[in-house]
Design an enzyme around this catalytic site. Structure first.
Site, PDB file in Angstrom:
ATOM      1  N   HIS A   8       0.853  -1.191   0.000  1.00 55.82           N
ATOM      2  CA  HIS A   8       0.000   0.000   0.000  1.00 55.82           C
ATOM      3  C   HIS A   8       0.890   1.242   0.000  1.00 55.82           C
ATOM      4  O   HIS A   8       1.699   1.399  -0.906  1.00 55.82           O
ATOM      5  CB  HIS A   8      -0.937  -0.080   1.218  1.00 55.82           C
ATOM      6  N   HIS A  46      -2.578  -2.409  -9.502  1.00 57.23           N
ATOM      7  CA  HIS A  46      -3.521  -1.702  -8.639  1.00 57.23           C
ATOM      8  C   HIS A  46      -4.781  -2.535  -8.468  1.00 57.23           C
ATOM      9  O   HIS A  46      -5.171  -3.263  -9.360  1.00 57.23           O
ATOM     10  CB  HIS A  46      -3.886  -0.340  -9.248  1.00 57.23           C
ATOM     11  N   ASP A  51       2.702   5.284  -6.782  1.00 58.10           N
ATOM     12  CA  ASP A  51       3.963   5.146  -6.039  1.00 58.10           C
ATOM     13  C   ASP A  51       5.187   4.983  -6.920  1.00 58.10           C
ATOM     14  O   ASP A  51       6.315   4.957  -6.406  1.00 58.10           O
ATOM     15  CB  ASP A  51       3.856   3.932  -5.099  1.00 58.10           C
TER      16      ASP A  51
END
Ligand code: SDX
Length: 388
Positions: free
Chosen positions: A229, A268, A324
């Site tokens: 995460h 994702h 990210d």
């Protein structure tokens, strides 16, 4: 009927959560906060204005924004005992562990926060969290360097103030570079909320017990800390550093395809297309590198993306860069250590967690979280008269 039709082994709750805050279309790569496209907010808004939008459902008037910024500024300082709490951590304590602990500790400084059904008290805690998390985050960074903590200077804007608390070395003035401050504001807008992700689901589940928001926040931040995460931005940089050179990229891709490692920053739960935030972050990185110099690891990231986007293994699995993949390159170029990256995710997500927590509390049909279970254990049996 056990509600099997809605059961998905990947989700904590088997029922969908109703929310009017953030809309994502994973197939089209669409992200909207209260109906506004993320691309327009990143270009035209500020983090504090976006935080107001997430919490109130509309963009603020000019006066509302001025009052909101003043409300936040009056709460940026923290009780001196928080410094003493932080000084108890080892020199090499991970900043995210320190942030989680110190925000949880805030619940002991504001016992009134237990009265979360009082809107005025609830709003004051929202002000405090949005204002104090950057201060605590900067304290974590300064602690990791053994440096004196900097106090907030409210004459600065939200991200300028944070950068100054991070990097000011003496009592002299510290003027953060305006390009870096704006780039950080854009990154904060992009990270502010993201529908029912793991940490937001935790915020809602913990908050549904009517606990104070500081304790719920600590639980949400703990969920974010995980490398799958919000800890992924840290994992991406460690991955890029371990690859070390563009010529090692094809070999690394083979290791991913052999399932030896994950391509961190890719894939994702919802996006099966390019994460729209990654597109904006990649563009913002170019502006940052104009000021800081090009991050040498960027070449490795670009090569990974180029190969992955054209390789059947990733294309078939609809794996694209997520939020990210590029963000850590910016944070590193700004001078932050990799261990601070999950903290950089938690700071802006404070607004989203609080908006979702508030929406949950104001939902008259909301009950305490109690996910359905499908029992897969033993049928009823009697206690044995004797044991073999
Ligand atoms: C965030 O939910 C949110 O909104 C989160 C977030 C937010 O703003 O709150 O967007 C922030 O958490 C972004 C994600 C950051 N995490 C990472 O970058 C870690 C690397 N990514 C993976 O761990 C993974 O993609 C997840 C955890 C993000 C999603 O996991 P899923 O839903 O289980 O992935 P999937 O079902 O889509 O996987 C399909 C296939 C599988 O292979 P098969 O078993 O079908 O052969 O793709 C594979 C997976 O093994 N796969 C990967 C991969 N991600 C999925 N293979 C290699 N590298 C990866 N990164």
């Amino acid at each position: 009927d056990l509600g099997l039709a809605s059961y998905d082994p990947g989700f904590l709750n088997t029922a969908a959560t109703r929310s009017a805050i953030t809309y994502i279309d994973g197939d089209k790569g669409i992200l909207e906060y209260r109906g506004y496209p993320i691309e327009q907010l990143a270009e035209k808004s500020t983090y504090l204005e976006t935080a107001w939008l997430l919490l109130n459902g509309e963009l603020p008037t000019e006066q509302q924004l001025v009052d909101w910024e003043n409300d936040i500024e009056t709460h940026t300082i923290v009780h001196e005992n928080l410094k003493r709490l932080m000084e108890g951590f080892r020199y090499d304590a991970h900043p995210m562990g320190m942030l989680i602990s110190s925000v949880a500790a805030l619940s002991t400084f504001y016992p009134e926060a237990k009265q979360i059904r009082d809107p005025a008290i609830r709003l004051r805690q929202i002000h405090r969290l949005i204002a104090k998390v950057p201060t605590l985050a900067a304290f974590c960074y300064r602690h990791s360097l053994g440096l004196p903590y900097n106090y907030p200077r409210n004459e600065l804007g939200y991200t300028e103030n944070f950068l100054a608390m991070l990097f000011r070395m003496t009592e002299s003035r510290f003027d953060p570079d305006p390009v870096l401050a704006r780039a950080l504001d854009i990154l904060f807008i992009l990270h502010a909320d993201h529908e029912q992700n793991c940490s937001t689901a935790a915020m809602r589940a913990i908050g549904s017990s009517d606990v104070d928001p500081y304790s719920a926040y600590a639980g949400a931040a703990a969920a974010l800390y995980g490398p799958l995460h919000g800890g992924a931005n840290e994992a991406v940089l460690r991955m890029l550093e371990s690859i070390g050179d563009v010529k090692n990229v094809p070999g690394f891709i083979e290791r991913v395809k052999n399932r030896e490692v994950l391509l961190m920053g890719f894939g994702h739960r919802v996006y099966k297309n390019y994460d729209p935030r990654a597109t904006i972050i990649k563009r913002t990185a170019d502006q940052v590198f104009e000021v800081t110099g090009r991050n040498p690891l960027l070449e490795i990231a670009l090569e990974l993306e180029k190969i992955a986007l054209n390789d059947e293994y990733f294309v078939k699995r609809k794996l694209y860069p997520n939020v990210d993949f590029y963000s850590g390159l910016i944070y590193q170029s700004m001078g932050l250590p990799v261990s601070m990256f999950p903290v950089m995710f938690a700071i802006p997500r404070t607004a989203g967690w609080l908006a979702q927590w508030q929406e949950m509390l104001e939902d008259p049909e909301q009950k305490i979280a109690r996910p359905k279970q499908i029992f897969t254990g033993h049928a009823r049996r009697d206690y044995p008269a004797e044991r073999k």
